[in-house]
Design a protein around this motif. Structure first.
Motif, PDB file in Angstrom:
ATOM      1  N   VAL A  74       0.835  -1.204   0.000  1.00 55.60           N
ATOM      2  CA  VAL A  74       0.000   0.000   0.000  1.00 55.60           C
ATOM      3  C   VAL A  74       0.867   1.250   0.000  1.00 55.60           C
ATOM      4  CG1 VAL A  74      -1.658   1.344   1.361  1.00 55.60           C
ATOM      5  CG2 VAL A  74      -1.947  -1.130   1.144  1.00 55.60           C
ATOM      6  N   ALA A  75       1.987   1.215   0.745  1.00 52.76           N
ATOM      7  CA  ALA A  75       2.823   2.410   0.911  1.00 52.76           C
ATOM      8  C   ALA A  75       3.664   2.741  -0.306  1.00 52.76           C
ATOM      9  CB  ALA A  75       3.728   2.230   2.128  1.00 52.76           C
ATOM     10  N   ILE A  76       4.115   1.725  -1.044  1.00 52.68           N
ATOM     11  CA  ILE A  76       5.056   1.946  -2.151  1.00 52.68           C
ATOM     12  C   ILE A  76       4.515   2.919  -3.201  1.00 52.68           C
ATOM     13  CG2 ILE A  76       6.158   0.841  -4.136  1.00 52.68           C
ATOM     14  CD1 ILE A  76       6.791  -1.534  -2.335  1.00 52.68           C
ATOM     15  N   PRO A  77       3.314   2.711  -3.760  1.00 51.43           N
ATOM     16  CA  PRO A  77       2.858   3.647  -4.801  1.00 51.43           C
ATOM     17  C   PRO A  77       2.557   5.047  -4.266  1.00 51.43           C
ATOM     18  CG  PRO A  77       1.117   2.088  -4.234  1.00 51.43           C
ATOM     19  CD  PRO A  77       2.353   1.609  -3.555  1.00 51.43           C
ATOM     20  N   ARG A  78       2.258   5.152  -2.975  1.00 53.83           N
ATOM     21  CA  ARG A  78       1.924   6.448  -2.382  1.00 53.83           C
ATOM     22  C   ARG A  78       3.136   7.133  -1.754  1.00 53.83           C
ATOM     23  NH1 ARG A  78      -2.492   4.622   1.756  1.00 53.83           N
ATOM     24  NH2 ARG A  78      -2.368   6.840   2.329  1.00 53.83           N
ATOM     25  N   HIS A  79       4.246   6.401  -1.659  1.00 56.05           N
ATOM     26  CA  HIS A  79       5.458   6.914  -1.008  1.00 56.05           C
ATOM     27  C   HIS A  79       5.177   7.362   0.429  1.00 56.05           C
ATOM     28  CE1 HIS A  79       7.612   6.737  -4.826  1.00 56.05           C
ATOM     29  NE2 HIS A  79       6.580   7.348  -5.386  1.00 56.05           N
ATOM     30  N   SER A  80       4.304   6.626   1.103  1.00 55.89           N
ATOM     31  CA  SER A  80       3.913   6.959   2.474  1.00 55.89           C
ATOM     32  C   SER A  80       4.816   6.213   3.447  1.00 55.89           C
ATOM     33  CB  SER A  80       2.442   6.589   2.706  1.00 55.89           C
ATOM     34  OG  SER A  80       1.600   7.230   1.783  1.00 55.89           O
ATOM     35  N   TRP A  81       6.060   6.671   3.533  1.00 57.16           N
ATOM     36  CA  TRP A  81       7.056   5.918   4.292  1.00 57.16           C
ATOM     37  C   TRP A  81       6.857   6.043   5.797  1.00 57.16           C
ATOM     38  CZ3 TRP A  81       8.011   3.015   0.661  1.00 57.16           C
ATOM     39  CH2 TRP A  81       8.307   3.457  -0.627  1.00 57.16           C
ATOM     40  N   PHE A  82       6.476   7.205   6.274  1.00 56.72           N
ATOM     41  CA  PHE A  82       6.218   7.314   7.712  1.00 56.72           C
ATOM     42  C   PHE A  82       4.992   6.501   8.100  1.00 56.72           C
ATOM     43  CE2 PHE A  82       4.022   9.455  11.281  1.00 56.72           C
ATOM     44  CZ  PHE A  82       4.928   9.102  12.269  1.00 56.72           C
ATOM     45  N   TRP A  83       3.993   6.509   7.248  1.00 53.48           N
ATOM     46  CA  TRP A  83       2.816   5.674   7.505  1.00 53.48           C
ATOM     47  C   TRP A  83       3.216   4.204   7.569  1.00 53.48           C
ATOM     48  CZ3 TRP A  83       0.590   1.766   4.542  1.00 53.48           C
ATOM     49  CH2 TRP A  83      -0.652   1.290   4.998  1.00 53.48           C
ATOM     50  N   LEU A  84       4.133   3.800   6.679  1.00 50.94           N
ATOM     51  CA  LEU A  84       4.576   2.409   6.647  1.00 50.94           C
ATOM     52  C   LEU A  84       5.293   2.025   7.936  1.00 50.94           C
ATOM     53  CD1 LEU A  84       5.070  -0.311   5.274  1.00 50.94           C
ATOM     54  CD2 LEU A  84       7.083   0.701   4.160  1.00 50.94           C
ATOM     55  N   VAL A  85       6.239   2.846   8.377  1.00 50.00           N
ATOM     56  CA  VAL A  85       6.966   2.500   9.603  1.00 50.00           C
ATOM     57  C   VAL A  85       6.040   2.579  10.809  1.00 50.00           C
ATOM     58  CG1 VAL A  85       9.188   3.221   8.650  1.00 50.00           C
ATOM     59  CG2 VAL A  85       7.846   4.840   9.991  1.00 50.00           C
ATOM     60  N   SER A  86       4.989   3.422  10.706  1.00 48.16           N
ATOM     61  CA  SER A  86       3.997   3.463  11.780  1.00 48.16           C
ATOM     62  C   SER A  86       3.229   2.154  11.862  1.00 48.16           C
ATOM     63  CB  SER A  86       3.028   4.629  11.559  1.00 48.16           C
ATOM     64  OG  SER A  86       3.693   5.875  11.638  1.00 48.16           O
ATOM     65  N   CYS A  87       3.066   1.476  10.732  1.00 54.97           N
ATOM     66  CA  CYS A  87       2.426   0.156  10.740  1.00 54.97           C
ATOM     67  C   CYS A  87       3.259  -0.830  11.562  1.00 54.97           C
ATOM     68  CB  CYS A  87       2.253  -0.363   9.314  1.00 54.97           C
ATOM     69  SG  CYS A  87       1.037   0.544   8.324  1.00 54.97           S
ATOM     70  N   PHE A  88       4.576  -0.779  11.381  1.00 53.56           N
ATOM     71  CA  PHE A  88       5.450  -1.644  12.174  1.00 53.56           C
ATOM     72  C   PHE A  88       5.392  -1.268  13.644  1.00 53.56           C
ATOM     73  CE2 PHE A  88       7.313  -2.319   7.966  1.00 53.56           C
ATOM     74  CZ  PHE A  88       7.518  -3.695   7.981  1.00 53.56           C
TER      75      PHE A  88
END
Length: 273
Positions: free
Chosen positions: A141-155
């Motif tokens: 989900v994060a890759i196409p949106r470049h939502s890197w902080f959102w991604l690490v927040s998932c972790f």
């Protein structure tokens, strides 16, 4: 980036942070040493160790990403404010890396030493599988949106969930066996001290910055402190009040997984350090 308002509070913040790091890091060793001395991991719940590995791996990804990645830091400030400091310090990254290594080593002891009839439960295996499957979905989900902080927040969310549930299997095992033999109380005492100092580190930093972003901006770190302290108190009650050495010497522990508990002459209650 916010500047410190008081050099004294900055010093206190850093001291508390490294005290938490040292205490939490050392807390892994009493259990490792106990396993080595007994040549047995009977009494150590394997679900606790597996969930702990998932928790610390997720937390390492979050801490390392937020500490080292300028892109993740930029997206963090876009969300919480450009003047807010990053709520991850060097000691957080160091602790996470060390925790992953020591948890992996503990798992290797589970493979090498006497396990009795204990094994990883299907429930724990499913929980871990769901956690990493969820992480994989977040990546796509994060890759196409470049939502890197959102991604690490998932972790970070994964590690919060693991923090909440990881202690439960060990607490239940202690209750079923009416004993804490095989589970190191030294681990718990150090974990408790680390949780308390970590919490007060966040308090001091918040007072100095006149902002409570540390608590709601890094909910994972907040949950680590609060949840670990609550369960550590429970384990201390089990060890010192409910199942003290005098009782452990006289009681016959309940079976684990319907099998007799293996107690050898080399496994006296006094070794439960």
């Amino acid at each position: 980036m916010a500047s410190w308002n008081s050099l004294h509070l900055e010093l206190l913040y850093n001291v508390l942070g490294w005290l938490a790091f040292v205490s939490w890091s050392i807390s892994f060793y009493p259990q490792v040493i106990l396993n080595f001395r007994r040549k047995s991991v009977v009494g150590l719940n394997f679900d606790f160790v597996l969930l702990n590995l998932t928790k610390h791996s997720s937390y390492l990804i979050y801490n390392a990403s937020l500490f080292f990645s300028s892109t993740v830091q930029r997206q963090y400030r876009e969300k919480f404010g450009s003047d807010e400091m990053i709520p991850v310090a060097a000691n957080d990254v160091a602790f996470s890396a060390h925790a992953v290594l020591l948890t992996v080593f503990t798992l290797s002891q589970i493979v090498m030493y006497d396990r009795g009839s204990q094994k990883i439960s299907k429930t724990a295996a499913v929980i871990v599988s769901v956690a990493w499957l969820s992480a994989a979905v977040c990546v796509f989900v994060a890759i196409p949106r470049h939502s890197w902080f959102w991604l690490v927040s998932c972790f970070n969310t994964i590690q919060v969930v693991m923090t909440i549930i990881k202690y439960i299997p060990q607490a239940v095992l202690n209750f079923r066996r009416k004993s804490t033999v095989g589970f190191s109380i030294g681990n718990i005492l150090l974990d408790f001290f680390g949780g308390v100092t970590n919490y007060f580190q966040m308090v001091v930093q918040s007072i100095d910055q006149n902002s409570w972003i540390n608590f709601y901006g890094n909910i994972g770190k907040t949950m680590i402190s609060l949840v670990s302290v609550v369960f550590d108190i429970l384990f201390m009650v089990q060890h010192y009040v409910l199942y003290p050495a005098s009782k452990r010497a006289s009681l016959h522990p309940a079976p684990v997984n319907n099998e007799p508990l293996i107690v050898t002459p080399d496994d006296p209650p006094s070794q439960n350090v």
